[in-house]
Design a protein around this motif. Structure first.
Motif, PDB file in Angstrom:
ATOM      1  N   GLU A  60     -34.864 -14.663  17.088  1.00  0.00           N
ATOM      2  CA  GLU A  60     -35.372 -15.661  16.142  1.00  0.00           C
ATOM      3  C   GLU A  60     -35.204 -15.183  14.702  1.00  0.00           C
ATOM      4  N   ILE A  61     -35.473 -13.904  14.462  1.00  0.00           N
ATOM      5  CA  ILE A  61     -35.320 -13.339  13.121  1.00  0.00           C
ATOM      6  C   ILE A  61     -33.860 -13.417  12.683  1.00  0.00           C
ATOM      7  N   ALA A  62     -32.954 -13.026  13.563  1.00  0.00           N
ATOM      8  CA  ALA A  62     -31.526 -13.063  13.234  1.00  0.00           C
ATOM      9  C   ALA A  62     -31.079 -14.490  12.948  1.00  0.00           C
ATOM     10  N   GLU A  63     -31.531 -15.439  13.756  1.00  0.00           N
ATOM     11  CA  GLU A  63     -31.163 -16.844  13.556  1.00  0.00           C
ATOM     12  C   GLU A  63     -31.692 -17.365  12.219  1.00  0.00           C
ATOM     13  N   LEU A  64     -32.940 -17.049  11.902  1.00  0.00           N
ATOM     14  CA  LEU A  64     -33.515 -17.488  10.625  1.00  0.00           C
ATOM     15  C   LEU A  64     -32.773 -16.876   9.446  1.00  0.00           C
ATOM     16  N   ARG A  65     -32.416 -15.610   9.566  1.00  0.00           N
ATOM     17  CA  ARG A  65     -31.667 -14.971   8.481  1.00  0.00           C
ATOM     18  C   ARG A  65     -30.319 -15.661   8.276  1.00  0.00           C
ATOM     19  N   LYS A  66     -29.653 -16.007   9.384  1.00  0.00           N
ATOM     20  CA  LYS A  66     -28.377 -16.725   9.285  1.00  0.00           C
ATOM     21  C   LYS A  66     -28.565 -18.077   8.620  1.00  0.00           C
ATOM     22  N   ARG A  67     -29.608 -18.798   9.038  1.00  0.00           N
ATOM     23  CA  ARG A  67     -29.856 -20.126   8.467  1.00  0.00           C
ATOM     24  C   ARG A  67     -30.149 -20.039   6.977  1.00  0.00           C
ATOM     25  N   ILE A  68     -30.945 -19.042   6.574  1.00  0.00           N
ATOM     26  CA  ILE A  68     -31.259 -18.855   5.155  1.00  0.00           C
ATOM     27  C   ILE A  68     -29.969 -18.548   4.391  1.00  0.00           C
ATOM     28  N   GLU A  69     -29.156 -17.650   4.944  1.00  0.00           N
ATOM     29  CA  GLU A  69     -27.901 -17.287   4.284  1.00  0.00           C
ATOM     30  C   GLU A  69     -27.001 -18.510   4.111  1.00  0.00           C
ATOM     31  N   HIS A  70     -26.856 -19.311   5.176  1.00  0.00           N
ATOM     32  CA  HIS A  70     -26.025 -20.520   5.096  1.00  0.00           C
ATOM     33  C   HIS A  70     -26.586 -21.511   4.082  1.00  0.00           C
ATOM     34  N   LEU A  71     -27.896 -21.644   4.066  1.00  0.00           N
ATOM     35  CA  LEU A  71     -28.535 -22.550   3.110  1.00  0.00           C
ATOM     36  C   LEU A  71     -28.266 -22.093   1.678  1.00  0.00           C
ATOM     37  N   LEU A  72     -28.420 -20.809   1.433  1.00  0.00           N
ATOM     38  CA  LEU A  72     -28.190 -20.282   0.090  1.00  0.00           C
ATOM     39  C   LEU A  72     -26.727 -20.424  -0.315  1.00  0.00           C
ATOM     40  N   ILE A  73     -25.816 -20.203   0.613  1.00  0.00           N
ATOM     41  CA  ILE A  73     -24.387 -20.376   0.316  1.00  0.00           C
ATOM     42  C   ILE A  73     -24.101 -21.824  -0.037  1.00  0.00           C
ATOM     43  N   ARG A  74     -24.639 -22.733   0.773  1.00  0.00           N
ATOM     44  CA  ARG A  74     -24.420 -24.173   0.539  1.00  0.00           C
ATOM     45  C   ARG A  74     -25.006 -24.588  -0.812  1.00  0.00           C
ATOM     46  N   GLU A  75     -26.221 -24.121  -1.111  1.00  0.00           N
ATOM     47  CA  GLU A  75     -26.841 -24.469  -2.392  1.00  0.00           C
ATOM     48  C   GLU A  75     -26.048 -23.895  -3.561  1.00  0.00           C
ATOM     49  N   ASN A  76     -25.550 -22.681  -3.391  1.00  0.00           N
ATOM     50  CA  ASN A  76     -24.756 -22.056  -4.448  1.00  0.00           C
ATOM     51  C   ASN A  76     -23.465 -22.843  -4.673  1.00  0.00           C
ATOM     52  N   GLU A  77     -22.833 -23.296  -3.587  1.00  0.00           N
ATOM     53  CA  GLU A  77     -21.609 -24.095  -3.719  1.00  0.00           C
ATOM     54  C   GLU A  77     -21.899 -25.409  -4.418  1.00  0.00           C
ATOM     55  N   GLU A  78     -23.004 -26.062  -4.054  1.00  0.00           N
ATOM     56  CA  GLU A  78     -23.388 -27.314  -4.688  1.00  0.00           C
ATOM     57  C   GLU A  78     -23.687 -27.097  -6.168  1.00  0.00           C
ATOM     58  N   TRP A  79     -24.378 -26.016  -6.478  1.00  0.00           N
ATOM     59  CA  TRP A  79     -24.727 -25.728  -7.858  1.00  0.00           C
ATOM     60  C   TRP A  79     -23.471 -25.450  -8.676  1.00  0.00           C
ATOM     61  N   THR A  80     -22.528 -24.719  -8.065  1.00  0.00           N
ATOM     62  CA  THR A  80     -21.278 -24.397  -8.745  1.00  0.00           C
ATOM     63  C   THR A  80     -20.456 -25.655  -8.999  1.00  0.00           C
ATOM     64  N   GLU A  81     -20.475 -26.581  -8.057  1.00  0.00           N
ATOM     65  CA  GLU A  81     -19.744 -27.841  -8.213  1.00  0.00           C
ATOM     66  C   GLU A  81     -20.304 -28.671  -9.367  1.00  0.00           C
TER      67      GLU A  81
END
Length: 83
Positions: A60-81
């Motif tokens: 569960e910890i590993a999955e949550l860390r992955k989800r947080i990482e993906h969310l942050l990447i997606r938000e960073n891409e949106e912010w950069t756009e």
């Protein structure tokens, strides 16, 4: 670049991650105490159950860390756009 405010889902996932990590630490401390005791069938059964819960929580910890990482990447891409 200004730091954007964390989204609700990010905050929730970070809280969940924090809770799971604290529970892991508590369970590990309890297992360490139990290791110091003379093993009996009851203690061994308890330890096995506790270890199973800890293993499940690690996933569960590993999955949550992955989800947080993906969310942050997606938000960073949106912010950069938007720049």
């Amino acid at each position: 670049m200004a730091q954007s405010k964390p989204t609700t889902s990010e905050v929730v996932m970070k809280y969940q991650l924090q809770r799971l990590e604290r529970r892991q630490e508590t369970d590990q401390a309890l297992l360490n105490l139990l290791d110091a005791q003379t093993p009996s069938d009851i203690i061994e059964q308890f330890k096995i159950k506790r270890q199973e819960r800890m293993e499940k929580r690690l996933f569960e910890i590993a999955e949550l860390r992955k989800r947080i990482e993906h969310l942050l990447i997606r938000e960073n891409e949106e912010w950069t756009e938007h720049e």
